[in-house]
Motif scaffolding. Structure first.
Motif, PDB file in Angstrom:
ATOM      1  N   LEU A 300     -33.447  44.767  24.714  1.00  0.00           N
ATOM      2  CA  LEU A 300     -32.868  44.696  23.363  1.00  0.00           C
ATOM      3  C   LEU A 300     -31.649  43.776  23.350  1.00  0.00           C
ATOM      4  O   LEU A 300     -31.485  42.954  22.435  1.00  0.00           O
ATOM      5  N   LEU A 301     -30.791  43.891  24.378  1.00  0.00           N
ATOM      6  CA  LEU A 301     -29.585  43.052  24.440  1.00  0.00           C
ATOM      7  C   LEU A 301     -29.961  41.570  24.468  1.00  0.00           C
ATOM      8  O   LEU A 301     -29.362  40.740  23.778  1.00  0.00           O
ATOM      9  N   GLU A 302     -30.980  41.264  25.293  1.00  0.00           N
ATOM     10  CA  GLU A 302     -31.393  39.858  25.414  1.00  0.00           C
ATOM     11  C   GLU A 302     -31.983  39.341  24.107  1.00  0.00           C
ATOM     12  O   GLU A 302     -31.699  38.213  23.687  1.00  0.00           O
ATOM     13  N   LYS A 303     -32.770  40.214  23.465  1.00  0.00           N
ATOM     14  CA  LYS A 303     -33.394  39.815  22.194  1.00  0.00           C
ATOM     15  C   LYS A 303     -32.314  39.496  21.154  1.00  0.00           C
ATOM     16  O   LYS A 303     -32.353  38.454  20.488  1.00  0.00           O
ATOM     17  N   VAL A 304     -31.302  40.402  21.059  1.00  0.00           N
ATOM     18  CA  VAL A 304     -30.233  40.202  20.074  1.00  0.00           C
ATOM     19  C   VAL A 304     -29.412  38.957  20.432  1.00  0.00           C
ATOM     20  O   VAL A 304     -29.060  38.150  19.561  1.00  0.00           O
ATOM     21  N   SER A 305     -29.136  38.790  21.737  1.00  0.00           N
ATOM     22  CA  SER A 305     -28.318  37.638  22.166  1.00  0.00           C
ATOM     23  C   SER A 305     -28.972  36.322  21.755  1.00  0.00           C
ATOM     24  O   SER A 305     -28.279  35.373  21.355  1.00  0.00           O
ATOM     25  N   ARG A 306     -30.305  36.287  21.880  1.00  0.00           N
ATOM     26  CA  ARG A 306     -31.015  35.033  21.549  1.00  0.00           C
ATOM     27  C   ARG A 306     -30.758  34.608  20.109  1.00  0.00           C
ATOM     28  O   ARG A 306     -30.679  33.425  19.803  1.00  0.00           O
ATOM     29  N   GLU A 307     -30.586  35.585  19.209  1.00  0.00           N
ATOM     30  CA  GLU A 307     -30.353  35.262  17.796  1.00  0.00           C
ATOM     31  C   GLU A 307     -29.026  34.512  17.612  1.00  0.00           C
ATOM     32  O   GLU A 307     -28.817  33.836  16.621  1.00  0.00           O
ATOM     33  N   PHE A 308     -28.120  34.661  18.596  1.00  0.00           N
ATOM     34  CA  PHE A 308     -26.793  34.042  18.455  1.00  0.00           C
ATOM     35  C   PHE A 308     -26.699  32.673  19.130  1.00  0.00           C
ATOM     36  O   PHE A 308     -25.646  32.044  19.093  1.00  0.00           O
ATOM     37  N   PHE A 339     -25.807  46.572  18.604  1.00  0.00           N
ATOM     38  CA  PHE A 339     -25.589  45.480  19.569  1.00  0.00           C
ATOM     39  C   PHE A 339     -25.242  44.197  18.816  1.00  0.00           C
ATOM     40  O   PHE A 339     -24.344  43.457  19.196  1.00  0.00           O
ATOM     41  N   TYR A 340     -25.983  43.957  17.720  1.00  0.00           N
ATOM     42  CA  TYR A 340     -25.792  42.744  16.931  1.00  0.00           C
ATOM     43  C   TYR A 340     -24.348  42.665  16.422  1.00  0.00           C
ATOM     44  O   TYR A 340     -23.681  41.637  16.566  1.00  0.00           O
ATOM     45  N   ASN A 341     -23.854  43.780  15.872  1.00  0.00           N
ATOM     46  CA  ASN A 341     -22.494  43.788  15.311  1.00  0.00           C
ATOM     47  C   ASN A 341     -21.440  43.563  16.393  1.00  0.00           C
ATOM     48  O   ASN A 341     -20.449  42.857  16.169  1.00  0.00           O
ATOM     49  N   TRP A 367     -26.379  55.549  29.902  1.00  0.00           N
ATOM     50  CA  TRP A 367     -26.037  54.148  30.207  1.00  0.00           C
ATOM     51  C   TRP A 367     -24.794  53.789  29.425  1.00  0.00           C
ATOM     52  O   TRP A 367     -24.647  54.210  28.283  1.00  0.00           O
ATOM     53  N   LYS A 368     -23.929  52.963  30.077  1.00  0.00           N
ATOM     54  CA  LYS A 368     -22.747  52.477  29.349  1.00  0.00           C
ATOM     55  C   LYS A 368     -22.920  50.967  29.177  1.00  0.00           C
ATOM     56  O   LYS A 368     -22.940  50.221  30.167  1.00  0.00           O
ATOM     57  N   VAL A 369     -23.090  50.552  27.906  1.00  0.00           N
ATOM     58  CA  VAL A 369     -23.272  49.122  27.625  1.00  0.00           C
ATOM     59  C   VAL A 369     -21.915  48.557  27.218  1.00  0.00           C
ATOM     60  O   VAL A 369     -21.255  49.114  26.336  1.00  0.00           O
ATOM     61  N   THR A 370     -21.483  47.469  27.882  1.00  0.00           N
ATOM     62  CA  THR A 370     -20.152  46.913  27.565  1.00  0.00           C
ATOM     63  C   THR A 370     -20.266  45.503  27.002  1.00  0.00           C
ATOM     64  O   THR A 370     -21.142  44.731  27.392  1.00  0.00           O
ATOM     65  N   PHE A 371     -19.355  45.200  26.071  1.00  0.00           N
ATOM     66  CA  PHE A 371     -19.291  43.895  25.405  1.00  0.00           C
ATOM     67  C   PHE A 371     -17.850  43.393  25.596  1.00  0.00           C
ATOM     68  O   PHE A 371     -16.933  43.873  24.931  1.00  0.00           O
ATOM     69  N   VAL A 408     -21.755  50.577  13.510  1.00  0.00           N
ATOM     70  CA  VAL A 408     -21.979  50.801  14.948  1.00  0.00           C
ATOM     71  C   VAL A 408     -21.746  52.275  15.280  1.00  0.00           C
ATOM     72  O   VAL A 408     -22.568  52.933  15.924  1.00  0.00           O
ATOM     73  N   LYS A 409     -20.618  52.813  14.776  1.00  0.00           N
ATOM     74  CA  LYS A 409     -20.262  54.211  15.087  1.00  0.00           C
ATOM     75  C   LYS A 409     -21.341  55.169  14.562  1.00  0.00           C
ATOM     76  O   LYS A 409     -21.780  56.077  15.258  1.00  0.00           O
ATOM     77  N   LYS A 410     -21.768  54.917  13.324  1.00  0.00           N
ATOM     78  CA  LYS A 410     -22.783  55.787  12.716  1.00  0.00           C
ATOM     79  C   LYS A 410     -24.072  55.765  13.535  1.00  0.00           C
ATOM     80  O   LYS A 410     -24.649  56.810  13.832  1.00  0.00           O
ATOM     81  N   ILE A 411     -24.502  54.556  13.913  1.00  0.00           N
ATOM     82  CA  ILE A 411     -25.758  54.434  14.669  1.00  0.00           C
ATOM     83  C   ILE A 411     -25.633  55.172  16.006  1.00  0.00           C
ATOM     84  O   ILE A 411     -26.527  55.914  16.409  1.00  0.00           O
ATOM     85  N   VAL A 412     -24.496  54.979  16.668  1.00  0.00           N
ATOM     86  CA  VAL A 412     -24.316  55.612  17.986  1.00  0.00           C
ATOM     87  C   VAL A 412     -24.269  57.138  17.839  1.00  0.00           C
ATOM     88  O   VAL A 412     -24.869  57.869  18.631  1.00  0.00           O
TER      89      VAL A 412
END
Ligand code: ADP
Length: 442
Positions: A300-308, A339-341, A367-371, A408-412
């Motif tokens: 998912l991270l890679e898919k979203v990153s590609r959009e940017f 992830f997108y936001n 899992w802890k995903v960091t940005f 983001v908060k709501k989704i999480v």
């Protein structure tokens, strides 16, 4: 002394007086008193026997009396115990928070506890002996309750009953009853014992709550409808503007006019984004059911990153991802939006030519995903507020709606996960993180 050999004269043996008789001519003769003496002996013996008998009987009676006395004092003790038990029972049924009611076979009150009397507004004495149905049940409910009562007396199973009772002041109180038949020693039904709970307040709160829930549901549905209409009716003209502005940008030659159209196009893009974000947030707040599946977070991270990629290129920002392998998590595809936001913010708040790092760390159950960005960073006093709707603290010129992090908060939260931010330990910038469950929480 031998029988028949008694001799003597009057005065010599006064005891023998009765044995001597004078003849009518005055002469004294001797009488045979052998029988009398025998009788006297017998009498004496009998007297002794009687005396013994009396003694025996007296002894027996004394013993019986003693036993009786013991029995009486035993009974008195038992009676005292019973009296105290009864008192305790009455005290107990008086202090319990429920109504205890005993009706005889004719429906008259044999017993009512303090709670019942208080609820009805009478002294116990004014209730005992009265016909329960005609005195304490509202007229319109009497027939139903009498039917239920006769079924209880017949030994039929009667599920918990709810009915009103009428107080002295004409008020109705709703009572939930549990009833059992009252049996005598032979097992014959002689009445009914009931325990009742005053549910007047509970029922009215339940009704209020239900009404509130119905109102909420209706307003939620209305909100959803409103969001859909708003989104549809706002997006339509905005998309038309987008189409025309793009057409003009491609075809127009005049640079000055093109510049104006470019501004219109940019503002319109911003408008479309805000409409989409607002509608997404509104829907998330009202979504009760969200389906989860096993998703690979790195994919998912890679898919979203590609959009940017185009934007990253334009801003000359490098996006690195340290994670490799598979990161299965229990999630809904809407997590992409989070992830997108976060990537969008990281780019927005990074300088030209900056750097962004994505990573996924194993946190045991999650899992802890960091940005990580190396941009302007966030002041400590703002860190708590940025996840709230419409809170923005960005510097001049950074566009946004203040809705991204709230989404983001709501989704999480819908994922039963966590989100947060801390300063980039390398000196400048921020590290946003999301914690997501690996497997379905039990
Ligand atoms: P928006 O970015 O549309 O204003 P957000 O809810 O995404 O709304 O962000 C709220 C605020 O949080 C931003 O206005 C900014 O002050 C701050 N913020 C978010 N991400 C970052 C970041 N990576 N670096 C610095 N500040 C940030």
């Amino acid at each position: 002394m031998k029988s028949g050999q008694v001799h003597g004269t009057s005065g010599q043996n006064p005891g023998m007086n009765n044995s001597l008789k004078r003849s009518p001519d005055g002469r004294v003769g001797i009488l045979d008193i052998t029988d009398k003496i025998d009788l006297s002996d017998e009498l004496k013996a009998y007297h002794n026997h009687l005396e013994n008998l009396i003694l025996e009987r007296t002894e027996e009676l004394r013993y019986i009396n003693e036993q009786l006395q013991k029995e009486i004092s035993k009974r008195e003790r038992v009676e005292e115990l019973l009296r105290r038990e009864k008192e305790r029972f009455h005290n107990y049924i008086d202090v319990v928070g429920i109504v205890i009611l005993v009706l005889d076979i004719d429906g008259c009150v044999s017993l009512i506890n303090q709670k019942g009397a208080e609820l009805l507004g009478y002294d116990k004495g004014a209730i005992i002996g009265k016909d329960w149905f005609s005195n304490f049940i509202p007229e319109d409910e009497q027939n139903n309750i009498m039917d239920a009562f006769s079924n209880i007396l017949k030994g039929h199973f009667v599920p918990n009953l709810e009915n009103s009772i009428l107080t002295r002041f004409g008020k109705k109180k709703l009572i939930s009853w549990t009833n059992v038949p009252l049996l005598d020693e032979q097992g014959c039904v002689i009445g009914c014992i009931s325990a009742g709970e005053d549910i007047t307040d509970i029922r009215s709160s339940q009704e209020k709550l239900q009404k509130h829930a119905d109102d909420l549901k209706r307003s939620d549905e209305l909100k959803l409808l409103f969001i859909d209409i708003l989104r549809h009716d706002l997006l339509n003209p905005a998309n038309i503007i987008k189409g025309y502005s793009e057409y003009l940008l491609e075809t127009m030659g005049n640079e000055e006019e093109k510049d104006i159209v470019q501004k219109i196009h940019q503002q319109n893009e911003k408008l479309i984004k805000i409409i989409n974000s607002a509608s997404m947030f509104g829907k998330l707040e009202s979504t009760e059911m969200i389906c989860f599946e096993e998703l690979d977070l790195l994919e998912l991270l890679e898919k979203v990153s590609r959009e940017f990629l185009p934007l990253l290129e334009r801003r000359n920002i490098t996006l690195e991802c340290y994670a490799s392998g598979s990161y299965p998590a229990y999630a809904n595809p809407v997590i992409e939006e989070a992830f997108y936001n976060l990537i969008s913010n990281a780019i927005k708040f990074s300088p030209q030519g900056g750097r962004i790092v994505l990573d996924i760390m194993d946190g045991g159950q999650s899992w802890k995903v960091t940005f990580t960005d190396f941009g302007i960073g966030i002041r400590d006093e703002h860190k708590n507020f940025i996840f709230k709707r419409f809170k923005r603290f960005s510097g001049e010129g950074v566009k946004g709606s203040g809705l991204g992090l709230a989404i983001v908060k709501k989704i999480v939260e819908l994922h039963d996960g966590e989100v947060g931010v801390y300063d980039n330990p390398s000196g400048s910038g921020s590290v946003f993180w999301i914690r997501l469950n690996k497997i379905q929480p039990s």
